[in-house]
Write a protein that holds these residues in place. Sequence first.
Motif, PDB file in Angstrom:
ATOM      1  N   PHE A   1     -33.129  13.737  -2.970  1.00  0.00           N
ATOM      2  CA  PHE A   1     -33.691  12.395  -3.144  1.00  0.00           C
ATOM      3  C   PHE A   1     -32.978  11.671  -4.290  1.00  0.00           C
ATOM      4  N   VAL A   2     -32.916  12.330  -5.449  1.00  0.00           N
ATOM      5  CA  VAL A   2     -32.312  11.709  -6.627  1.00  0.00           C
ATOM      6  C   VAL A   2     -30.828  11.437  -6.402  1.00  0.00           C
TER       7      VAL A   2
ATOM      8  N   ARG B   1     -37.615   8.135  -8.909  1.00  0.00           N
ATOM      9  CA  ARG B   1     -38.326   9.222  -8.218  1.00  0.00           C
ATOM     10  C   ARG B   1     -39.574   9.631  -8.971  1.00  0.00           C
ATOM     11  N   GLU B   2     -39.487   9.691 -10.300  1.00  0.00           N
ATOM     12  CA  GLU B   2     -40.589  10.230 -11.081  1.00  0.00           C
ATOM     13  C   GLU B   2     -41.776   9.278 -11.173  1.00  0.00           C
TER      14      GLU B   2
ATOM     15  N   ASP C   1     -41.625   5.683  -9.989  1.00  0.00           N
ATOM     16  CA  ASP C   1     -41.402   4.418  -9.284  1.00  0.00           C
ATOM     17  C   ASP C   1     -41.018   3.316 -10.265  1.00  0.00           C
TER      18      ASP C   1
ATOM     19  N   LEU D   1     -30.404   8.685  -3.706  1.00  0.00           N
ATOM     20  CA  LEU D   1     -30.828   7.395  -4.249  1.00  0.00           C
ATOM     21  C   LEU D   1     -29.776   6.848  -5.216  1.00  0.00           C
TER      22      LEU D   1
ATOM     23  N   GLU E   1     -42.508  17.936  -2.776  1.00  0.00           N
ATOM     24  CA  GLU E   1     -41.217  18.577  -2.589  1.00  0.00           C
ATOM     25  C   GLU E   1     -41.323  19.863  -1.797  1.00  0.00           C
TER      26      GLU E   1
ATOM     27  N   TYR F   1     -36.009  17.373  -3.986  1.00  0.00           N
ATOM     28  CA  TYR F   1     -35.985  16.489  -5.149  1.00  0.00           C
ATOM     29  C   TYR F   1     -34.544  16.109  -5.481  1.00  0.00           C
TER      30      TYR F   1
ATOM     31  N   TYR G   1     -39.985  13.428   3.086  1.00  0.00           N
ATOM     32  CA  TYR G   1     -39.788  13.312   1.640  1.00  0.00           C
ATOM     33  C   TYR G   1     -38.665  12.330   1.305  1.00  0.00           C
TER      34      TYR G   1
END
Length: 426
Positions: free
Chosen positions: A341-342, A150-151, A153, A345, A98, A338, A106
């Motif tokens: 991403f979350v 994310r954490e 997979d 997603l 990150e 982060y 990322y």
Amino acid sequence: MLASGRRDREIRSVNGKLHLFLRGLLGTLALLVLAAPAPARADAAFTQFIASLWPEAQAAGVSRETFERETRGLEPDYKLPDLALPGRPATGAGKQAEFVQVPADYVREATIERLAAEGRRLMQKYQPVLAQIERQFGVPGPVVLAIWGRETDFGRYTEPHDALRVMATQAYAGRRKAQYRTEFILALKILDEGVVPRKAFRASWAGATGLTQFLPSDYFAHGVSLEGNAHPDIWRSVPDALASAAKQLADKGWQPGLRWAYEVRAPANADCTLGVPEVQRPIGDWVRAGFQPIGVRLSAAELAQPASLLQPEGIYGPSFLTTKNYFVIKEYNFSDLYVLFVGHLSDRMTNPQPFATPWAASTQLRTSSVEAMQKHLARLGLYGDKIDGKAGMLTRAAVGAYQKSAGLKVDCWPSEGVLQSMGAAR
């Protein structure tokens, strides 16, 4: 007599040769022993430190049997990052992706698409569980699935370290000893309660553990068992892990029905130095200033919501208006990338559209360079946050303020050119 004498001489000859052979063999063995590495000596100070924690463990409800069993033979792992060892160079903070990758690397489109496809499948598989989680905590299913994705997979990735050893090492030699002292005691309590066996109690270098990556203190503060287990099992129970992640978000202020952020098209004259959490305006005000939401029509209630400007690459790449829920996710992991991403997603599980504005081909300065930049900005009174080498919101805004004062192009991006300008100023 002659035959007997000859036989005696032959025996003495054989004995002499045997003696010389044995002497040579013993000498060789001695050299081998001297050349062999000495066995590792136990770290006596570490062992004494761990033993001294028994009263705290006992006060937390850990049994003596568990304490002795789990700490017997426990050794520190001095290869972990973020340690401060006397007489040794500091190991430095862990190089979390990150904070060392540019956004395009990322929030990689191929990765997002792969995880989103799996997330859609899991939304169907766990539909009753996710519906119950949203009813109970107000957090949508795609959001907790995105955290899981994310954490770890979706559980495919196993953390590399023994969790108890990580907590013990960080408590003994880390930069945040007091915090990890508590985490170590609570890790022992997890083992004492029999929730997870030691071999499955794996963690990151910083101690995060389980499918959705909790510190032991998070586990006891936010853990919940959706399956009715005696203790929440975030390591092997997907419903428990997802519900615990949702409860953590709810406990930190998640607002049901509110998006995490809106992608917007920023006007050409946008001031990127406004991109800090302290500058909040109703979304309607941002829209009237020229920030146009992309792909959505906002209701009156949404336009009234307060939001902050986020430009992860300064004036380059996508821009966002972030709501309170953005900062709630950020408490899960303190990184803009982060949260992007979350959040993205979770959106992609119901909407296949990528970000409308592509990421720029920017480069990320080394952590040491960003740290030097932060120190210079602090000396100028433009930056008052941590000197950590991470180009977050406050650092980018401070860079923009410096660019204004130095007559440079204002793009709020910590580039090599800005660093060189600071060097010339010094």
